[in-house]
Design a protein around this motif. Structure first.
Motif, PDB file in Angstrom:
ATOM      1  N   LEU A   3     -10.041 -12.363  -9.711  1.00 30.83           N
ATOM      2  CA  LEU A   3      -9.139 -13.675  -9.579  1.00 30.83           C
ATOM      3  C   LEU A   3      -7.824 -13.428 -10.241  1.00 30.83           C
ATOM      4  O   LEU A   3      -6.817 -13.622  -9.710  1.00 30.83           O
ATOM      5  N   PHE A   4      -7.771 -12.816 -11.328  1.00 28.92           N
ATOM      6  CA  PHE A   4      -6.779 -12.515 -12.373  1.00 28.92           C
ATOM      7  C   PHE A   4      -5.896 -11.469 -11.681  1.00 28.92           C
ATOM      8  O   PHE A   4      -4.538 -11.597 -11.313  1.00 28.92           O
ATOM      9  N   TYR A   5      -6.448 -10.352 -10.783  1.00 28.54           N
ATOM     10  CA  TYR A   5      -5.605  -9.403 -10.208  1.00 28.54           C
ATOM     11  C   TYR A   5      -5.001  -9.968  -8.908  1.00 28.54           C
ATOM     12  O   TYR A   5      -3.807  -9.708  -8.910  1.00 28.54           O
TER      13      TYR A   5
ATOM     14  N   CYS B  56       5.992  -8.454   1.703  1.00 24.97           N
ATOM     15  CA  CYS B  56       6.760  -9.445   0.528  1.00 24.97           C
ATOM     16  C   CYS B  56       7.849  -8.683  -0.308  1.00 24.97           C
ATOM     17  O   CYS B  56       8.249  -9.008  -1.169  1.00 24.97           O
ATOM     18  N   VAL B  57       7.703  -7.278  -0.010  1.00 28.36           N
ATOM     19  CA  VAL B  57       8.937  -6.573  -0.828  1.00 28.36           C
ATOM     20  C   VAL B  57      10.245  -7.031  -0.722  1.00 28.36           C
ATOM     21  O   VAL B  57      10.414  -6.836   0.407  1.00 28.36           O
ATOM     22  N   VAL B  58      10.834  -7.441  -1.660  1.00 26.40           N
ATOM     23  CA  VAL B  58      12.290  -8.000  -1.547  1.00 26.40           C
ATOM     24  C   VAL B  58      13.432  -6.709  -1.325  1.00 26.40           C
ATOM     25  O   VAL B  58      14.123  -6.768  -0.501  1.00 26.40           O
TER      26      VAL B  58
ATOM     27  N   ARG C 111      11.308  -8.278  -8.982  1.00 21.75           N
ATOM     28  CA  ARG C 111      12.621  -7.311  -9.422  1.00 21.75           C
ATOM     29  C   ARG C 111      12.313  -6.699 -10.865  1.00 21.75           C
ATOM     30  O   ARG C 111      12.622  -5.620 -11.058  1.00 21.75           O
ATOM     31  N   HIS C 112      11.643  -7.703 -11.777  1.00 17.02           N
ATOM     32  CA  HIS C 112      11.408  -7.385 -13.114  1.00 17.02           C
ATOM     33  C   HIS C 112      10.552  -6.143 -13.221  1.00 17.02           C
ATOM     34  O   HIS C 112      10.542  -5.357 -14.076  1.00 17.02           O
TER      35      HIS C 112
ATOM     36  N   ALA D  10       1.670 -13.573  -7.857  1.00 19.33           N
ATOM     37  CA  ALA D  10       3.022 -13.892  -8.632  1.00 19.33           C
ATOM     38  C   ALA D  10       3.992 -13.102  -8.289  1.00 19.33           C
ATOM     39  O   ALA D  10       5.290 -13.634  -8.378  1.00 19.33           O
ATOM     40  N   LEU D  11       3.578 -12.064  -7.969  1.00 16.94           N
ATOM     41  CA  LEU D  11       4.660 -10.960  -7.680  1.00 16.94           C
ATOM     42  C   LEU D  11       5.524 -11.190  -6.220  1.00 16.94           C
ATOM     43  O   LEU D  11       6.407 -10.544  -6.142  1.00 16.94           O
ATOM     44  N   THR D  12       4.852 -12.092  -5.577  1.00 20.49           N
ATOM     45  CA  THR D  12       5.618 -12.584  -4.503  1.00 20.49           C
ATOM     46  C   THR D  12       6.915 -13.383  -4.929  1.00 20.49           C
ATOM     47  O   THR D  12       7.853 -13.587  -4.167  1.00 20.49           O
TER      48      THR D  12
END
Ligand SMILES: *[C@@H]1O[C@H](CO)[C@@H](O)[C@H](O)[C@H]1NC(C)=O
Ligand SMILES: *[C@@H]1O[C@H](CO)[C@@H](O)[C@H](O)[C@H]1NC(C)=O
Length: 387
Positions: free
Chosen positions: A19-21, A268-270, A35-36, A27-29
């Motif tokens: 679940l955490f993973y 999703c990669v910006v 970018r961070h 969150a990375l979306t």
């Protein structure tokens, strides 16, 4: 029963772990967070070890001249101009009397006049990898390997992209390429070094900046003395499931076997950094190419096979319409020198004065390789080819 409770505990741990993973992935979306993670630009030691005092990184007093320049979109970029040691030796007394620290007006500094005044001065423009600043890790050692030597006339220009080190702003793909182009424009227009005496060198993320920058200049019809890509990658979406943070944490490799999930993630990669495409454009648009692609077999962060992809894309772009893989492999094998233990050097020579060289080394890891002779040699060869 004890066993049942252990199983229950293990089950919950696994459940919450997964679940955490996935929450972390979700969150990375968020583009800013993503970018961070990609740029890691906040991780630098400028507060403790000021890059305005280059002596603490092993340089002679005032051998490095820090300065700022401004990009067309108004970011202030922090840069280092590093003098070759042989030239420093000739002007030591005068250099020692120069003011230290970040220059108020770079054009008034003696270091700058030694770059602009010398008709045979050469310049390597250095684009570093993610995290840290101009003065971190193996970077400072690499500037010395590239420029030292009693007769070297090779100056170095190293920059911190926007959001990194003492530069202003926040990093994005377009922004970093603007910074890189602005650095080259500064070198050509302010320092008056012609492109034929400039080598562009990037490592890791910096290879993405390099290909982005040289593509822009190829569009303007400008060819450089050479381009050196160290420990590069083909494109961020392709790298996702292969990359290991600091060489040990293959953060997204669990996704590898799930093609649908992988596709969602790729979309999703910006900042995609499509280096193979840009490199192919660069080769196609240039009249003269001296491209050096260098990677170590023992790179634990980015696999060396990524440089194979860069080489294939660049070589393919020297032919009209491209070559099918079988023919390419045959032609590549013919121009490859086996240097033992699975290492090799391939030299692709194409009509129209285009030379593309791939060198796969046994040693060097991901960053230390910058200080290894083959990288300095590539720059020397690029300058030499000029004749
Ligand atoms: C260079 O730029 C930084 C960031 O804007 C600024 O803090 C610093 O004072 C500038 N240095 C000089 C000498 O202009
Ligand atoms: C070269 O480009 C063509 C056309 O895009 C493609 O079909 C071919 O697979 C490429 N060859 C290599 C070796 O990548």
């Amino acid at each position: 029963m004890a066993l049942a409770s252990i199983i229950k505990k293990a089950y919950y741990t696994l459940f919450f772990g997964i679940l955490f993973y996935f929450s972390a992935l979700l969150a990375l979306t968020n583009p800013t967070l993503q970018r961070h993670v990609l740029y890691v630009h906040k991780l630098h030691s400028s507060a403790w070890f000021s890059p305005n005092e280059p002596e603490q990184f092993g340089f002679a007093k005032n051998q490095v001249q820090p300065f700022n320049f401004t990009t067309p979109d108004h970011e202030v970029i922090y840069a280092w101009h590093i003098l070759p040691l042989g030239l420093y030796a000739k002007h030591e007394t005068a250099l020692l009397q120069q003011p230290s620290g970040c220059a108020e007006d770079i054009t008034k500094s003696l270091a700058f006049q030694l770059l602009r005044g010398e008709p045979d001065s050469k310049l390597i423009i250095n684009f570093h990898g993610n995290a840290g600043n101009v003065a971190q890790g193996w970077r400072t050692d690499s500037y010395r390997t590239l420029s030292d030597g009693s007769t070297s006339n090779i100056h170095i220009l190293a920059i911190d992209y926007r959001g990194f080190g003492l530069s202003t702003g926040f990093p994005t793909e377009d922004g970093l390429i603007i910074d890189g182009v602005a650095a080259v424009d500064w070198a050509m227009q302010v320092a008056k070094v012609p492109a034929s005496r400039i080598v562009i060198l990037g490592q890791s993320l910096g290879t993405g900046v390099t290909t982005g920058v040289v593509e822009q200049f190829a569009k303007r019809g400008i060819d450089f003395a050479g381009v050196v890509l160290v420990a590069g990658f083909s494109a961020i979406p392709d790298l996702l499931t292969k990359y290991s943070i600091a060489g040990y944490i293959p953060i997204l490799s669990p996704i590898g076997p799930y093609p649908r999930l992988k596709k969602i993630l790729r979309d999703c990669v910006v900042d995609k950094w499509l280096s193979t495409e840009r490199l192919a454009n660069f080769v196609r648009l240039s009249k003269r190419v001296r491209l050096f692609i260098i990677h170590s077999k023992n790179d634990p962060e980015i696999p060396w096979t990524e440089s194979e992809a860069l080489f294939a894309a660049a070589a393919n772009a020297t032919t009209d319409g491209g070559m099918e893989v079988g023919l390419f492999n045959k032609m590549k094998a013919r121009s490859t020198i086996d240097t033992g233990d699975g290492t090799f050097i391939s030299t692709w020579k194409a009509g129209g004065d285009k030379i593309i060289r791939e060198e796969i080394l046994a040693y060097g890891h991901h960053s230390r390789i910058l200080t290894y002779a083959p990288v300095a040699l590539a720059a020397l060869k690029a300058f030499d080819f000029e004749g």
